[in-house]
Enzyme design. Structure first.
Site, PDB file in Angstrom:
ATOM      1  N   ASP A   1     -44.495  66.475 116.327  1.00  0.00           N
ATOM      2  CA  ASP A   1     -43.622  66.519 115.272  1.00  0.00           C
ATOM      3  C   ASP A   1     -43.955  65.341 114.395  1.00  0.00           C
ATOM      4  O   ASP A   1     -44.666  64.355 114.735  1.00  0.00           O
ATOM      5  CB  ASP A   1     -41.944  66.549 115.484  1.00  0.00           C
ATOM      6  CG  ASP A   1     -41.257  66.337 114.136  1.00  0.00           C
ATOM      7  OD1 ASP A   1     -41.305  67.093 113.251  1.00  0.00           O
ATOM      8  OD2 ASP A   1     -40.107  65.659 114.072  1.00  0.00           O
ATOM      9  N   SER A   2     -43.629  65.487 112.949  1.00  0.00           N
ATOM     10  CA  SER A   2     -43.784  64.159 112.188  1.00  0.00           C
ATOM     11  C   SER A   2     -43.176  62.983 112.749  1.00  0.00           C
ATOM     12  O   SER A   2     -43.437  61.769 112.467  1.00  0.00           O
ATOM     13  CB  SER A   2     -43.332  64.455 110.646  1.00  0.00           C
ATOM     14  OG  SER A   2     -42.329  64.853 110.746  1.00  0.00           O
TER      15      SER A   2
ATOM     16  N   CYS B   1     -42.360  70.870 113.970  1.00  0.00           N
ATOM     17  CA  CYS B   1     -42.379  70.154 112.697  1.00  0.00           C
ATOM     18  C   CYS B   1     -42.441  71.676 111.846  1.00  0.00           C
ATOM     19  O   CYS B   1     -43.394  72.312 111.762  1.00  0.00           O
ATOM     20  CB  CYS B   1     -43.250  69.314 112.285  1.00  0.00           C
ATOM     21  SG  CYS B   1     -43.294  68.702 110.761  1.00  0.00           S
TER      22      CYS B   1
ATOM     23  N   GLU C   1     -32.257  60.025 108.609  1.00  0.00           N
ATOM     24  CA  GLU C   1     -32.897  58.829 109.530  1.00  0.00           C
ATOM     25  C   GLU C   1     -32.247  57.543 109.373  1.00  0.00           C
ATOM     26  O   GLU C   1     -32.100  56.674 110.193  1.00  0.00           O
ATOM     27  CB  GLU C   1     -34.145  58.672 108.934  1.00  0.00           C
ATOM     28  CG  GLU C   1     -34.968  59.901 108.949  1.00  0.00           C
ATOM     29  CD  GLU C   1     -36.424  59.819 109.442  1.00  0.00           C
ATOM     30  OE1 GLU C   1     -37.105  58.878 108.959  1.00  0.00           O
ATOM     31  OE2 GLU C   1     -36.956  60.574 110.412  1.00  0.00           O
TER      32      GLU C   1
ATOM     33  N   CYS D   1     -35.905  72.683 108.738  1.00  0.00           N
ATOM     34  CA  CYS D   1     -36.385  71.301 108.829  1.00  0.00           C
ATOM     35  C   CYS D   1     -35.704  70.727 110.083  1.00  0.00           C
ATOM     36  O   CYS D   1     -34.573  70.982 110.272  1.00  0.00           O
ATOM     37  CB  CYS D   1     -36.185  70.535 107.559  1.00  0.00           C
ATOM     38  SG  CYS D   1     -36.205  68.616 107.829  1.00  0.00           S
TER      39      CYS D   1
ATOM     40  N   HIS E   1     -34.597  68.135 110.888  1.00  0.00           N
ATOM     41  CA  HIS E   1     -33.607  67.100 110.533  1.00  0.00           C
ATOM     42  C   HIS E   1     -32.308  67.727 110.298  1.00  0.00           C
ATOM     43  O   HIS E   1     -31.026  67.193 110.564  1.00  0.00           O
ATOM     44  CB  HIS E   1     -33.798  66.253 109.688  1.00  0.00           C
ATOM     45  CG  HIS E   1     -34.871  65.071 109.911  1.00  0.00           C
ATOM     46  ND1 HIS E   1     -36.032  65.326 110.350  1.00  0.00           N
ATOM     47  CD2 HIS E   1     -34.619  63.657 109.991  1.00  0.00           C
ATOM     48  CE1 HIS E   1     -36.748  64.229 110.707  1.00  0.00           C
ATOM     49  NE2 HIS E   1     -35.961  63.226 110.352  1.00  0.00           N
TER      50      HIS E   1
END
Ligand code: DGL
Length: 259
Positions: free
Chosen positions: A3-4, A66, A145, A177, A179
């Site tokens: 993932d990023s 991702c 984040e 996504c 997140h």
């Protein structure tokens, strides 16, 4: 899998639960996150570098956790690698089509994923008559984040982003996504109980299981999976945030830098 950054741990967690005998090498590109606003070529280059590194670690298959990397790099990696590659977009699209009764489906994702139209194509491939509303929500990743999961600023921004879905009356919304599943309660509160929220983690784990069975790649069921976590920057932050979201599944983080 890669993932990023940290968000893909939601997918890692689902795979650990569904496939407890499989070992995982998780790479989070924390030095170069976010991928969402970057060009497709840049995301493809990063993805190729990481995939080459994972192959060097001896992996038998790769899961792109991702959404943005899946949207830009999945076809390229499927072509260039000799191991099977699974992304998160097709499983998420399939789950959305299955969940929707009205065929009106919403998608929220990073700017890169929305611009690529990967979800729209994947949903239309499953259900050509689906009516899709897609919207990029670039401010949500930094808010997550920052740990602002249940915060009034996040609620106000999410309300703004989600307004088009209320007008179009979607009955299913894809959290496209890594997140966004962490904002599931906040998003549910805004869109209401009539809208099903689709998080592709479980579906991606199910696809991974099918792929391992089809290709006879399953680990022996008597084995317990072993886990390695690798980041391209700031292992301490990875460990702290990773443990906050996922408990002591993560004991140690290795460092691997590129370029
Ligand atoms: N992992 C990315 C995704 O799922 C979100 C974070 C980023 O922009 O890199 O699209």
């Amino acid at each position: 899998m890669f993932d990023s950054g940290l968000g893909g741990l939601t997918v890692a967690h689902a795979i650990m639960r569904q496939l407890p005998s499989e070992s995982l090498v998780y790479f989070g590109d924390t030095a170069r996150v976010p991928y969402g606003p970057k060009s497709p070529d840049t995301v493809r280059r990063y993805s190729q570098e990481i995939a080459t590194f994972l192959i060097e670690q001896g992996v038998k298959a790769i899961v792109i956790a991702c959404n943005t990397a899946t949207a830009h790099a999945l076809p390229m990696l499927r072509q260039s690698l000799e191991v099977p590659v699974i992304g998160v977009v097709e499983p998420g699209a399939r789950a959305a089509v299955r969940a929707s009764r009205s065929g009106r489906i919403g998608v929220i994702a990073t700017a890169g994923t929305i611009k690529s139209s990967a979800y729209v194509r994947a949903i239309e491939a499953e259900s050509p008559d689906a009516r899709i509303t897609a919207r990029a929500c670039p401010l949500l990743v930094p808010l997550v984040e920052e740990g602002w999961i249940d915060h009034d600023a996040t609620r106000a921004i999410a309300r703004e982003y989600l307004a088009p879905f209320m007008h179009d009356e979607v009955d299913t919304l894809v959290l496209g996504c890594t997140h966004y599943p962490l904002l599931k309660s906040l998003i549910a509160e805004i869109v209401g109980p009539a809208v099903r929220l689709i998080d592709s983690a479980e579906e991606t784990a199910a696809d991974t299981r099918r792929m391992l069975t089809d290709q006879s790649l399953h680990a022996a069921s008597s084995e317990a999976g072993r886990y390695r976590f690798i980041a391209s920057d700031d292992q301490a932050q990875f460990l702290a945030l990773g443990q906050r979201f996922f408990g002591d599944t993560i004991e140690r983080v290795e460092l691997r830098t590129f370029g």
